[in-house]
Design an enzyme around this catalytic site. Structure first.
Site, PDB file in Angstrom:
ATOM      1  CB  CYS A 266       7.058  -0.704  -1.111  1.00 30.33           C
ATOM      2  SG  CYS A 266       5.117  -0.906  -0.795  1.00 30.33           S
ATOM      3  CG  HIS A 349       5.261   1.357  -5.504  1.00 24.94           C
ATOM      4  ND1 HIS A 349       6.085   0.080  -5.730  1.00 24.94           N
ATOM      5  CD2 HIS A 349       4.395   0.793  -4.406  1.00 24.94           C
ATOM      6  CE1 HIS A 349       5.467  -0.695  -5.049  1.00 24.94           C
ATOM      7  NE2 HIS A 349       4.956  -0.475  -4.189  1.00 24.94           N
ATOM      8  CD  GLU A 351       7.654   1.300  -8.829  1.00 19.77           C
ATOM      9  OE1 GLU A 351       6.715   0.390  -8.477  1.00 19.77           O
ATOM     10  OE2 GLU A 351       8.454   1.803  -8.215  1.00 19.77           O
TER      11      GLU A 351
END
Length: 391
Positions: A266, A349, A351
């Site tokens: 990011c 992202h 995750e």
């Protein structure tokens, strides 16, 4: 008066007013108004430091039905300036819940508003771009059923207009850890240093799950201090704000380029591009949600991704990097890899938290890059490169 819902307003800097009802902590707040299209994950969104300075509007109408718990926190507290939904649940129907969303917002001082036309608000942002806004509750003006006057609404508009923009502002010192720390892990493998610009817990948890020893350092940490920790890899984290402003980070990342396998996420993706001489730009309304389609240019596969960013890298400005991922909605750059070094990054992202897990493979790719790099080079070569970089 018992049973009376407290009135509230959201006033945008252009004078548009949305009338609704107070929720969460009572008071007033000002910030950049953005929207998120995720159906769930409100706790992760509120506690993501990347939302620092922003009032978040959830497009899905009902929020809060499964409550809040300590396990889903992405940092030690909420970072949103305000939270907006069509309707918030008063009950938490989930055995994991420890608080309702209302109790959570009240405890941490998050000012909210419900009952407004969120569809109209989101259309306005999509068509005209993000705006600054003020949420105010009626009790500030004397009574829960207070009818806001034109003079009061104009004062709230001026307050929104005068609020300091996110553009041109370095927000790293406000969200980064003040001191280095080691993330608890049961294993002790290759050592990864994380430059913290506002990192989410889920990123570090994924690194630890792969057996990495993780040391998190402030975003302002210079290159020589990072190398003194003898890391095997570097992760540049997510975070809020204008990527052009933490210029110290551009210098540090440039000095470390090629010395260590590096993974940017990011804001970290944007900082890598800027360090390498690329350009970034502010988007009209950004990407925020858990359903953004991204094409992997290396495999041709489509990944559904979780995203949260208001800036992007100019794909035509890349010099030593090649594009690896693009957004299928607007064609913006979503990933890149260095032409010579084991350095790569993604704008989204992997995750998730919240969102799908289509991109979790990127953490394992980072592990493979670290293992391959150190198996082929070793510390003496790293020391030679560090000397060449003046570290």
């Amino acid at each position: 008066m018992a049973g009376v819902k407290e009135r509230a307003v959201l006033v945008l800097e252009d004078g548009t007013v949305y009338h609704g009802y107070a929720f969460g902590a009572r008071g007033k707040t000002v910030g950049e108004v953005v929207f998120n299209t995720a159906q769930t994950g409100y706790q992760e969104i509120m506690t993501d430091p990347s939302y620092h300075g922003q009032i978040v509007v959830m497009t899905y109408p009902h929020q809060g039905n499964y409550g809040v718990n300590v396990y889903d926190m992405q940092s030690n507290r909420p970072w949103v300036r305000g939270f907006v939904a069509k309707e918030f649940s008063r009950v938490a129907s989930n055995p994991r819940a420890q608080q309702t969303i209302g109790e959570f917002m009240e405890f941490y001082g998050v000012v909210g508003i419900e009952g407004i036309d969120t569809r109209a608000l989101v259309r306005k942002i999509r068509e005209g771009g993000v705006l600054k806004g003020t949420i105010a509750h009626a009790s500030l003006f004397g009574a829960p059923d207070h009818a806001f006057t034109q003079e009061e609404l104009e004062a709230l508009r001026r307050e929104a207009q005068a609020w300091t923009d996110i553009d041109g502002r370095d927000m790293t010192p406000e969200v980064s850890t003040p001191l280095p720390y080691a993330w608890p892990t049961l294993k002790s493998g290759r050592r990864i240093v994380v430059m913290d610009f506002g990192i989410k817990h889920a990123i570090v948890e994924n690194l630890a799950a792969l057996g990495f020893e993780v040391i998190v350092v402030p975003g302002k940490t210079p290159a020589h201090q990072i190398m003194a920790l003898e890391p095997h890899g570097l992760l540049i984290s997510n975070g809020p704000g204008d990527p052009t402003m933490p210029r110290y980070a551009h210098e540090t990342i440039w000095k470390l380029m090629g010395l260590l396998p590096t993974f940017g996420i990011c804001l970290g993706h944007q900082l890598l591009a800027l360090a390498a001489g690329g350009r970034t730009f502010k988007m009209k309304f950004g990407h925020r949600g858990a359903n953004h389609p991204v094409k992997n240019l290396q495999t041709g596969k489509i990944e559904i991704t979780s995203q949260n960013h208001g800036y992007a890298v100019d794909i035509d400005s890349l010099k030593d990097f090649r594009p690896t991922h693009v957004n299928l909605n607007d064609g913006t750059l979503e990933g890149m890899a260095h032409a010579r070094y084991p350095v790569f990054s993604v704008q989204y992202h992997p995750e998730a938290a919240p969102g799908p897990h289509d991109a979790l493979y990127l953490f394992r790719r980072f592990l493979e890059e670290v293992e391959a790099f150190h198996g082929a080079t070793g510390l003496p070569v790293e020391k030679q490169r560090a000397d060449q970089h003046g570290i």
